[in-house]
Design an enzyme around this catalytic site. Structure first.
Site, PDB file in Angstrom:
ATOM      1  N   GLU A  96      -3.424  -9.833   3.893  1.00 20.60           N
ATOM      2  CA  GLU A  96      -4.596  -9.454   4.698  1.00 20.60           C
ATOM      3  C   GLU A  96      -5.689 -10.521   4.616  1.00 20.60           C
ATOM      4  O   GLU A  96      -6.351 -10.828   5.611  1.00 20.60           O
ATOM      5  CB  GLU A  96      -5.173  -8.113   4.207  1.00 20.60           C
ATOM      6  CG  GLU A  96      -4.354  -6.894   4.580  1.00 20.60           C
ATOM      7  CD  GLU A  96      -3.284  -6.541   3.548  1.00 20.60           C
ATOM      8  OE1 GLU A  96      -2.895  -7.428   2.734  1.00 20.60           O
ATOM      9  OE2 GLU A  96      -2.824  -5.392   3.554  1.00 20.60           O
ATOM     10  N   GLU A 114       0.850  -1.204   0.000  1.00 20.20           N
ATOM     11  CA  GLU A 114       0.000   0.000   0.000  1.00 20.20           C
ATOM     12  C   GLU A 114       0.883   1.251   0.000  1.00 20.20           C
ATOM     13  O   GLU A 114       0.621   2.221  -0.717  1.00 20.20           O
ATOM     14  CB  GLU A 114      -0.926  -0.012   1.214  1.00 20.20           C
ATOM     15  CG  GLU A 114      -1.955  -1.134   1.147  1.00 20.20           C
ATOM     16  CD  GLU A 114      -2.946  -1.089   2.282  1.00 20.20           C
ATOM     17  OE1 GLU A 114      -4.043  -0.543   2.083  1.00 20.20           O
ATOM     18  OE2 GLU A 114      -2.639  -1.609   3.376  1.00 20.20           O
TER      19      GLU A 114
HETATM   20  C1  1HE Z   1       6.481  -8.783  12.086  1.00 21.75           C
HETATM   21  C2  1HE Z   1       5.848  -8.572  10.843  1.00 21.75           C
HETATM   22  C3  1HE Z   1       4.587  -7.898  10.858  1.00 21.75           C
HETATM   23  C4  1HE Z   1       7.692  -9.597  10.483  1.00 21.75           C
HETATM   24  N1  1HE Z   1       4.089  -7.508  12.047  1.00 21.75           N
HETATM   25  N2  1HE Z   1       5.936  -8.369  13.233  1.00 21.75           N
HETATM   26  N3  1HE Z   1       2.060  -8.525   7.037  1.00 21.75           N
HETATM   27  C5  1HE Z   1       2.256  -9.853   6.973  1.00 21.75           C
HETATM   28  O1  1HE Z   1       1.395 -10.666   7.187  1.00 21.75           O
HETATM   29  C6  1HE Z   1       3.677 -10.262   6.686  1.00 21.75           C
HETATM   30  C7  1HE Z   1       4.232 -11.036   7.870  1.00 21.75           C
HETATM   31  N4  1HE Z   1       5.665 -11.256   7.743  1.00 21.75           N
HETATM   32  C8  1HE Z   1       6.194 -12.263   7.020  1.00 21.75           C
HETATM   33  O2  1HE Z   1       5.529 -12.989   6.316  1.00 21.75           O
HETATM   34  C9  1HE Z   1       7.685 -12.431   7.092  1.00 21.75           C
HETATM   35  O3  1HE Z   1       8.147 -11.793   8.273  1.00 21.75           O
HETATM   36  C10 1HE Z   1       8.455 -11.813   5.878  1.00 21.75           C
HETATM   37  C11 1HE Z   1       8.201 -12.673   4.626  1.00 21.75           C
HETATM   38  C12 1HE Z   1       8.079 -10.376   5.610  1.00 21.75           C
HETATM   39  C13 1HE Z   1       9.981 -11.834   6.202  1.00 21.75           C
HETATM   40  O4  1HE Z   1      10.386 -13.142   6.573  1.00 21.75           O
HETATM   41  P1  1HE Z   1      11.764 -13.299   7.358  1.00 21.75           P
HETATM   42  O5  1HE Z   1      11.999 -14.795   7.507  1.00 21.75           O
HETATM   43  O6  1HE Z   1      12.841 -12.493   6.743  1.00 21.75           O
HETATM   44  O7  1HE Z   1      11.524 -12.647   8.832  1.00 21.75           O
HETATM   45  P2  1HE Z   1      10.736 -13.237  10.088  1.00 21.75           P
HETATM   46  O8  1HE Z   1      11.643 -14.167  10.868  1.00 21.75           O
HETATM   47  O9  1HE Z   1       9.406 -13.755   9.718  1.00 21.75           O
HETATM   48  O10 1HE Z   1      10.456 -11.925  10.952  1.00 21.75           O
HETATM   49  C14 1HE Z   1      11.473 -11.281  11.728  1.00 21.75           C
HETATM   50  C15 1HE Z   1      10.783 -10.596  12.870  1.00 21.75           C
HETATM   51  O11 1HE Z   1       9.901  -9.600  12.368  1.00 21.75           O
HETATM   52  C16 1HE Z   1       9.896 -11.535  13.700  1.00 21.75           C
HETATM   53  O12 1HE Z   1       9.886 -11.063  15.041  1.00 21.75           O
HETATM   54  P3  1HE Z   1      10.812 -11.754  16.185  1.00 21.75           P
HETATM   55  O13 1HE Z   1      10.559 -10.922  17.406  1.00 21.75           O
HETATM   56  O14 1HE Z   1      10.319 -13.174  16.266  1.00 21.75           O
HETATM   57  O15 1HE Z   1      12.235 -11.676  15.674  1.00 21.75           O
HETATM   58  C17 1HE Z   1       8.524 -11.329  13.097  1.00 21.75           C
HETATM   59  O16 1HE Z   1       7.470 -11.643  14.007  1.00 21.75           O
HETATM   60  C18 1HE Z   1       8.569  -9.825  12.838  1.00 21.75           C
HETATM   61  N5  1HE Z   1       7.621  -9.420  11.827  1.00 21.75           N
HETATM   62  N6  1HE Z   1       6.612  -9.080   9.873  1.00 21.75           N
HETATM   63  C19 1HE Z   1       4.747  -7.748  13.191  1.00 21.75           C
HETATM   64  N7  1HE Z   1       3.932  -7.632   9.732  1.00 21.75           N
HETATM   65  C20 1HE Z   1      -2.889  -0.628   6.896  1.00 21.75           C
HETATM   66  S1  1HE Z   1      -3.498  -2.137   6.940  1.00 21.75           S
HETATM   67  C21 1HE Z   1      -2.285  -3.185   6.314  1.00 21.75           C
HETATM   68  C22 1HE Z   1      -2.570  -4.592   6.691  1.00 21.75           C
HETATM   69  C23 1HE Z   1      -1.376  -5.451   6.517  1.00 21.75           C
HETATM   70  O17 1HE Z   1      -0.284  -5.023   6.232  1.00 21.75           O
HETATM   71  S2  1HE Z   1      -1.633  -7.097   6.804  1.00 21.75           S
HETATM   72  C24 1HE Z   1      -0.152  -7.853   6.327  1.00 21.75           C
HETATM   73  C25 1HE Z   1       0.829  -7.922   7.453  1.00 21.75           C
END
Ligand code: 1HE
Length: 259
Positions: free
Chosen positions: A133, A113
């Site tokens: 989402e 977005e």
């Molecule tokens: C997060 C987030 C997040 C990572 N919110 N903490 N977005 C998503 O659903 C995408 C979710 N994220 C992922 O699918 C993956 O993290 C990625 C593909 C982006 C990257 O993978 P990777 O292996 O490089 O990283 P990771 O090990 O998954 O994440 C590293 C850390 O970032 C980990 O936290 P930690 O404390 O365990 O180290 C994750 O939890 C954290 N992290 N993404 C919170 N999104 C205005 S409305 C919009 C609505 C949306 O955007 S919905 C889609 C949300």
């Protein structure tokens, strides 16, 4: 708030204002502090800046909304949260100067977005796009339903959200998610080159493209044509525009395609 941001890095490089999403340990997921900072940055663009270049620190451009922000929200809190995003994304789209986004790694959810609020998107080959989402049981909330169908069409956006489809960088380029695609590691060079080029345009032309064109597209035919005439007339009236036209007519300006 000064210019001392927690989750954003800024630097003025010549006429280009670099804005880095700087929360790589969370894959640049955008929490409330970040959205407030984005709005502040884009409301306080230094006057020397003629183009903005936004990019992500670390392995990914942006993992979208920080999901911990929404975990326990009520409907009204969710509504107000989304409206904060709208306000910040509008500050990007209707910024005082054009915005180039450099994409790499994840450009998903709110990250996509955000990218769609920018004017030029340069993706490197590591980029992938998704709208998770649908899978998270929520909906877009950062303006994606207004901006993304204009880039890729309603049916592709619907597919991305219903099925969790992921587009790779080259597919994203083909369907219009990015205007440029570069080898991994070469994106910044290209994004900077484009930002510098954009910085040299007449300010009124840049403003008309970023602030008037989208309103013409959203408005009706007749009002749109009138706005186009007005924007064109104002732009050509500037001494700088007259100079540029003389330069071409007297053989001093580059021809189309010469760089
Ligand atoms: C997060 C987030 C997040 C990572 N919110 N903490 N977005 C998503 O659903 C995408 C979710 N994220 C992922 O699918 C993956 O993290 C990625 C593909 C982006 C990257 O993978 P990777 O292996 O490089 O990283 P990771 O090990 O998954 O994440 C590293 C850390 O970032 C980990 O936290 P930690 O404390 O365990 O180290 C994750 O939890 C954290 N992290 N993404 C919170 N999104 C205005 S409305 C919009 C609505 C949306 O955007 S919905 C889609 C949300």
């Amino acid at each position: 708030m000064g210019t001392d941001y927690k989750n954003i890095k800024t630097e003025l490089k010549g006429k280009v204002f670099l804005v880095g999403l700087n929360r790589p340990e969370k894959r640049n997921a955008v929490n409330t502090d970040t959205i407030v900072e984005i709005e502040h940055v884009f409301s306080n663009v230094p006057k020397e800046a003629k183009c903005i270049l936004i990019y992500g620190e670390g392995k990914h451009f942006c993992a979208g909304l920080d999901l911990s922000d929404l975990k326990e929200s009520s409907a009204i809190e969710g509504m107000l949260h989304s409206r904060k995003w709208h306000s910040a994304m509008d500050k990007i789209q209707f910024s005082t100067v054009p915005v180039v986004a450099l994409l790499h790694g994840a450009c998903v959810g709110g990250g996509l977005e955000l990218a769609s609020a920018c004017h030029i998107r340069v993706a490197d080959e590591s980029t992938f796009y998704a709208l998770p989402e649908g899978q998270r049981g929520i909906f877009v909330g950062g303006g994606g339903s207004v901006r993304l169908p204009k880039l890729i069409g309603v049916s592709r956006m619907t597919d991305m959200m219903l099925t969790g489809r992921v587009y790779k960088a080259d597919e994203g380029y083909q369907i219009g998610l990015s205007q440029y695609i570069e080898k991994t590691g070469k994106g910044m060079e290209k994004a900077e080159e484009l930002a510098e080029k954009i910085s040299e345009n007449a300010p009124m032309t840049n403003f008309a493209l970023t602030n008037i064109l989208p309103r013409i597209v959203d408005g009706g035919h007749d009002v749109g044509l009138m706005m186009e005439s007005m924007a064109g007339a104002i732009a050509q009236d500037a001494p700088e525009a007259k100079q540029r036209l003389r330069d071409f007519l007297e053989g001093r300006a580059k021809k189309v395609g010469e760089n």
